[in-house]
Enzyme design. Structure first.
Site, PDB file in Angstrom:
ATOM      1  N   HIS A 141       0.812  -1.228   0.000  1.00 44.07           N
ATOM      2  CA  HIS A 141       0.000   0.000   0.000  1.00 44.07           C
ATOM      3  C   HIS A 141       0.844   1.278   0.000  1.00 44.07           C
ATOM      4  O   HIS A 141       1.861   1.385   0.672  1.00 44.07           O
ATOM      5  CB  HIS A 141      -0.941   0.013   1.211  1.00 44.07           C
ATOM      6  CG  HIS A 141      -0.177   0.160   2.505  1.00 44.07           C
ATOM      7  ND1 HIS A 141       0.092   1.388   3.073  1.00 44.07           N
ATOM      8  CD2 HIS A 141       0.404  -0.756   3.310  1.00 44.07           C
ATOM      9  CE1 HIS A 141       0.778   1.217   4.180  1.00 44.07           C
ATOM     10  NE2 HIS A 141       0.986  -0.077   4.343  1.00 44.07           N
ATOM     11  N   HIS A 150      12.807   0.435 -12.267  1.00 37.75           N
ATOM     12  CA  HIS A 150      12.566  -0.975 -12.565  1.00 37.75           C
ATOM     13  C   HIS A 150      12.551  -1.743 -11.251  1.00 37.75           C
ATOM     14  O   HIS A 150      13.551  -1.758 -10.532  1.00 37.75           O
ATOM     15  CB  HIS A 150      13.666  -1.507 -13.484  1.00 37.75           C
ATOM     16  CG  HIS A 150      13.501  -2.956 -13.833  1.00 37.75           C
ATOM     17  ND1 HIS A 150      14.516  -3.719 -14.333  1.00 37.75           N
ATOM     18  CD2 HIS A 150      12.433  -3.786 -13.755  1.00 37.75           C
ATOM     19  CE1 HIS A 150      14.084  -4.956 -14.545  1.00 37.75           C
ATOM     20  NE2 HIS A 150      12.813  -5.024 -14.197  1.00 37.75           N
TER      21      HIS A 150
END
Ligand code: JB3
Length: 213
Positions: A141, A150
């Site tokens: 979250h 990446h």
């Protein structure tokens, strides 16, 4: 997934193949692949023709297609430069989400963001432009992942982590909650990050330490 216009994949290597797989699995029409390696021209990638180099994009008007950035970790920020070059030429990039990925409520994925098979973005996650969440990575979250980052396969980011512009989180790395990974930083594969990583920092190991220290 963004508006389904015919899409062209840039790069016929490993990342291009995975991106193409996502597009095909999602039912997107992929009309061509372009690659700078002339040895690949005239071949196919997952059945899609590799029509030539980037100059072949001139076959289509920028407003008529979407691009998919199939350049992965091919050094020297090449992926970022390609994105910026194509944006300057008025092309738009597809936002790419594998149908098996889990995207929580109020998660947002910016232009060109890529979420691979089995990845999880929990509620409130923000994924920046041209950033990759690779196969099976889990982003909990309220994490914020900057442009061109990446997150490699299998990495785990606990809640509230911030990963700044151009940073790389290696395969299977774990980052505990509320850490900041600074701009351009590198977290090596398998590292467990329990302290913030400064911009340009390179950390390795369990617990993660600066490389060479
Ligand atoms: O770790 C994972 C799951 N994937 C890696 C990915 C994130 O990064 C993968 O294993 C590789 O390490 C890497 O994949 P990538 O970037 O696809 O690398 P490679 O397999 O070497 O293929 C790059 C392709 O891009 C080559 O065919 C190059 O010729 C082509 N290429 C490079 N620059 C370009 C350009 N093609 C076009 N059209 N334009 C360019 O500027």
């Amino acid at each position: 997934m963004s508006v389904p216009l015919p899409t062209v994949v840039i790069g016929a290597g490993g990342h291009g193949k995975v991106i193409l797989e996502v597009l095909l699995e999602a039912g997107i029409e992929v009309i061509a692949v372009v690659d700078s390696d002339t040895g690949r021209h005239g071949t196919t990638l997952l059945g899609v023709p590799v029509v030539g180099g980037d100059q072949e994009l001139q076959r289509w008007r920028p407003q008529d297609i979407l691009l998919a950035n199939g350049i992965g970790s091919t050094g020297q920020r090449h992926r970022r430069h390609l994105f910026e070059r194509m944006k300057a030429a008025q092309y738009r990039f597809a936002t790419i989400i594998h149908p098996s990925a889990v995207i929580g409520r109020e998660a947002m994925i910016a232009e060109g963001g890529q979420v691979m098979a089995g990845a999880v973005l929990q509620p409130g996650v923000l994924l920046g432009r041209n950033a990759i969440v690779n196969t099976g990575a889990r982003i909990d979250h309220d994490c914020v992942i900057g442009d061109h980052c990446h997150v490699a396969p299998g990495a785990v980011l606990c809640g509230g982590v911030r990963v700044d512009l151009d940073a790389h989180v290696g395969a299977g790395a774990v980052i505990i909650q509320n850490m900041v990974i600074g701009e351009g930083a590198l977290v090596a594969a398998g590292a467990v990050v329990v302290r913030p990583v400064s911009a340009g920092g390179r950390v390795v190991g369990v617990p993660a330490k600066e490389m060479g220290s």
